[in-house]
Design a protein around this motif. Structure first.
Motif, PDB file in Angstrom:
ATOM      1  N   CYS A  57       0.854  -1.205   0.000  1.00  0.00           N
ATOM      2  CA  CYS A  57       0.000   0.000   0.000  1.00  0.00           C
ATOM      3  C   CYS A  57       0.885   1.249   0.000  1.00  0.00           C
ATOM      4  CB  CYS A  57      -0.901   0.034   1.233  1.00  0.00           C
ATOM      5  SG  CYS A  57      -2.118  -1.259   1.225  1.00  0.00           S
ATOM      6  N   VAL A  58       1.957   1.213   0.802  1.00  0.00           N
ATOM      7  CA  VAL A  58       2.840   2.388   0.859  1.00  0.00           C
ATOM      8  C   VAL A  58       3.519   2.581  -0.499  1.00  0.00           C
ATOM      9  CG1 VAL A  58       4.759   3.503   2.074  1.00  0.00           C
ATOM     10  CG2 VAL A  58       3.232   1.993   3.321  1.00  0.00           C
ATOM     11  N   ASP A  59       3.959   1.483  -1.110  1.00  0.00           N
ATOM     12  CA  ASP A  59       4.567   1.572  -2.451  1.00  0.00           C
ATOM     13  C   ASP A  59       3.600   2.263  -3.418  1.00  0.00           C
ATOM     14  OD1 ASP A  59       6.826   0.219  -1.699  1.00  0.00           O
ATOM     15  OD2 ASP A  59       6.220  -1.708  -2.541  1.00  0.00           O
ATOM     16  N   ALA A  60       2.340   1.806  -3.365  1.00  0.00           N
ATOM     17  CA  ALA A  60       1.352   2.354  -4.311  1.00  0.00           C
ATOM     18  C   ALA A  60       1.098   3.831  -4.004  1.00  0.00           C
ATOM     19  CB  ALA A  60       0.057   1.559  -4.231  1.00  0.00           C
ATOM     20  N   ALA A  61       0.995   4.158  -2.706  1.00  0.00           N
ATOM     21  CA  ALA A  61       0.667   5.541  -2.335  1.00  0.00           C
ATOM     22  C   ALA A  61       1.805   6.502  -2.691  1.00  0.00           C
ATOM     23  CB  ALA A  61       0.364   5.615  -0.836  1.00  0.00           C
ATOM     24  N   THR A  62       3.049   6.039  -2.547  1.00  0.00           N
ATOM     25  CA  THR A  62       4.173   6.948  -2.814  1.00  0.00           C
ATOM     26  C   THR A  62       4.597   6.903  -4.288  1.00  0.00           C
ATOM     27  OG1 THR A  62       5.736   5.190  -2.254  1.00  0.00           O
ATOM     28  CG2 THR A  62       5.160   6.723  -0.486  1.00  0.00           C
ATOM     29  N   GLY A  63       4.133   5.873  -5.008  1.00  0.00           N
ATOM     30  CA  GLY A  63       4.533   5.725  -6.415  1.00  0.00           C
ATOM     31  C   GLY A  63       5.937   5.179  -6.558  1.00  0.00           C
ATOM     32  N   ARG A  64       6.474   4.564  -5.482  1.00  0.00           N
ATOM     33  CA  ARG A  64       7.869   4.092  -5.536  1.00  0.00           C
ATOM     34  C   ARG A  64       8.044   2.896  -6.434  1.00  0.00           C
ATOM     35  NH1 ARG A  64      11.008   3.280  -0.081  1.00  0.00           N
ATOM     36  NH2 ARG A  64      12.625   2.716  -1.537  1.00  0.00           N
ATOM     37  N   ARG A  65       7.014   2.058  -6.583  1.00  0.00           N
ATOM     38  CA  ARG A  65       7.179   0.871  -7.438  1.00  0.00           C
ATOM     39  C   ARG A  65       6.065   0.789  -8.442  1.00  0.00           C
ATOM     40  NH1 ARG A  65      11.132  -1.096  -3.931  1.00  0.00           N
ATOM     41  NH2 ARG A  65      10.217  -1.076  -1.924  1.00  0.00           N
TER      42      ARG A  65
END
Ligand SMILES: Cc1cc2nc3c(=O)[nH]c(=O)nc-3n(C[C@H](O)[C@H](O)[C@H](O)COP(=O)(O)OP(=O)(O)OC[C@H]3O[C@@H](n4cnc5c(N)ncnc54)[C@H](O)[C@@H]3O)c2cc1C
Length: 428
Positions: free
Chosen positions: A420-428
């Motif tokens: 979820c954090v990856d998706a929210a920050t756009g990191r991956r």
């Protein structure tokens, strides 16, 4: 030409410009001393990989665009080695490749996904491959490691030796490096300093993690902190237990990962996130490191290498790297304004700054080339949020990643929270 910042980006740009056009007058304006920034204090991974999810670069030239950039980055590792050899700079360069080890089941799943994703993107076994625990052990014995990935596209260097050698070479070529010269603002064709303005056909801003200190660029890149410790030399008996004879750079598969190298003089240097971000994009000055960060890095070192449990920690330091809002790298030049810049390498700027320097050369000399076609050229990520949103967002991101790592350590399963954090920050 005026270049702001005497780190790898500024110095590689000066180097390639001067080789291409020896008559150019180039000054490098440096607020502190050459190598004061991340270039003088990094982990020494000359990695052929670069930051930002592939989709950022696939949008420009599709998969071929991403692959062209990836191949150019792989080739850059050898280019750095070639320049070091050509100028007889001894920077402890060894091209031993890059290992990422899985320390629990969740990390093993992520590493497998990484290899699968690499295949989809067009990278083969020779670029990135999975190693089982036995294959890993033949290279290095990491306690608790389940498996690993290996890529040959990475080298190890001593960051300060690379920086010092490169600074010497560009000065010999006739580039002026003005230290103790802070630039307060870059404007079309000029850089402002307290002592006066420097006018130039091109002004190249090469300030990476310090960019927020320039007027008008407060929200362009955030300075994210990275901290390192280095051990005293390990005894030969400890090295016999550990192995690691090949000079590979080594990291784990955690969300808040650590990166390590075995140094030329038999120490282990290990780095990680530490205090991730300071309110208002402050950069932490000389790089003091919190005792809690030192203790946590040491704990992770000893967990991976119990043979290093008794060895002293000789030094600790911290620095900042530049991160753009979409976590991608950019190289850009505006001929009408005479302004150019490169940065946003996140933690993978040692090799990338070399490729950026060669790309800036071609852009500034208006010589279209395969480099000026790379999909990182002309990217303009949006600005970061104003404070206190920026501070709250970045601190929350790393707190959640740390929590996800702890959960994965207990459960062995990839954390949904991290996804979820990856998706929210756009990191991956
Ligand atoms: C602890 C740490 C470990 C890292 N490990 C790795 C690694 O192992 N591998 C990897 O690929 N990357 C790593 N990185 C990232 C990498 O070091 C950087 O991406 C790279 O060095 C950036 O180079 P640069 O020249 O763009 O910026 P910098 O090296 O930060 O140089 C910027 C220069 O600009 C100067 N400056 C800033 N503002 C001004 C101003 N207003 N006026 C004049 N001068 C100014 C600064 O003093 C500085 O010297 C690490 C970073 C850190 C902090």
């Amino acid at each position: 030409m005026a270049i702001v910042g005497a780190g790898y980006t500024g110095l590689w740009t000066a180097y390639y410009l001067k080789l291409a056009e020896p008559s150019l007058r180039i000054v490098v304006l440096e607020r502190e001393m050459a190598g004061f920034g991340a270039s003088g204090r990094n982990g020494g991974w000359v990695t052929g990989f670069f930051s930002g999810p592939p989709r950022l670069y696939e949008g420009r030239g599709g998969r071929d665009g991403f692959l062209a950039l990836q191949r150019a980055m792989f080739a850059t590792v050898d280019e750095v080695g070639r320049v070091l050899e050509r100028h007889r700079i001894d920077a402890d360069f060894i091209k031993g490749g890059q290992l990422r080890v899985a320390l629990n089941g969740a990390q093993a799943v992520r590493l497998r996904e990484r290899v699968n994703r690499a295949r989809e993107l067009g990278l083969g076994e020779r670029d990135l491959r999975a190693l089982d625990a036995t294959e890993l052990e033949q290279r290095v014995r990491v306690a608790g490691a389940r498996c690993a990935t290996f890529s040959p596209h990475a080298a190890r260097i001593h960051p300060g030796k690379l920086l010092g050698g490169l600074a010497g070479v560009v000065q010999d070529l006739g580039v002026w490096i003005h230290e103790d010269t802070p630039v307060t603002e870059v404007r079309p064709h000029e850089a402002l300093t307290p002592a006066g303005r420097v006018r130039a056909r091109w002004v190249v801003q090469a300030t990476e993690g310090y960019t927020a200190g320039l007027r008008g660029l407060e929200r362009a890149l955030v300075p994210i902190n990275s901290s390192m410790i280095i051990t005293a030399p390990l005894a030969p008996s400890a090295w016999r237990r550990i192995g690691w004879q090949g000079g590979e750079v080594l990291g784990d598969g955690a969300h808040v990962y650590v990166y390590l190298q075995r140094t030329d003089d038999g120490r282990i240097a290990i780095g990680g996130r530490g205090v991730p971000y300071r309110f208002g994009s402050r950069t932490g000055g000389a790089g003091d490191t919190a005792p809690a960060t030192v203790a946590s890095l040491r704990e992770r070192l000893v967990a991976m290498f119990p043979a290093a449990a008794q060895v002293e920690i000789d030094h600790a330091w911290s620095g900042v790297l530049g991160v753009s809002r979409d976590w991608g790298v950019s190289v850009d030049a505006h001929p009408a304004l005479g302004l150019a810049w490169a940065g946003g390498y996140v933690g993978e700027g040692v090799a990338a700054a070399n490729l950026a320097g060669r790309t800036l050369r071609d852009l500034l000399l208006a010589r279209p080339s395969s480099l000026t076609q790379l999909p990182w050229v002309g990217r303009r990520p949006r600005r970061w949020e104003p404070e206190p949103l920026r501070w709250a967002g970045i601190r929350a991101t790393y707190a959640l990643y740390r929590r996800a790592d702890r959960r994965e350590g207990r459960s062995g399963r990839p954390s949904r929270l991290a996804r979820c954090v990856d998706a929210a920050t756009g990191r991956r």
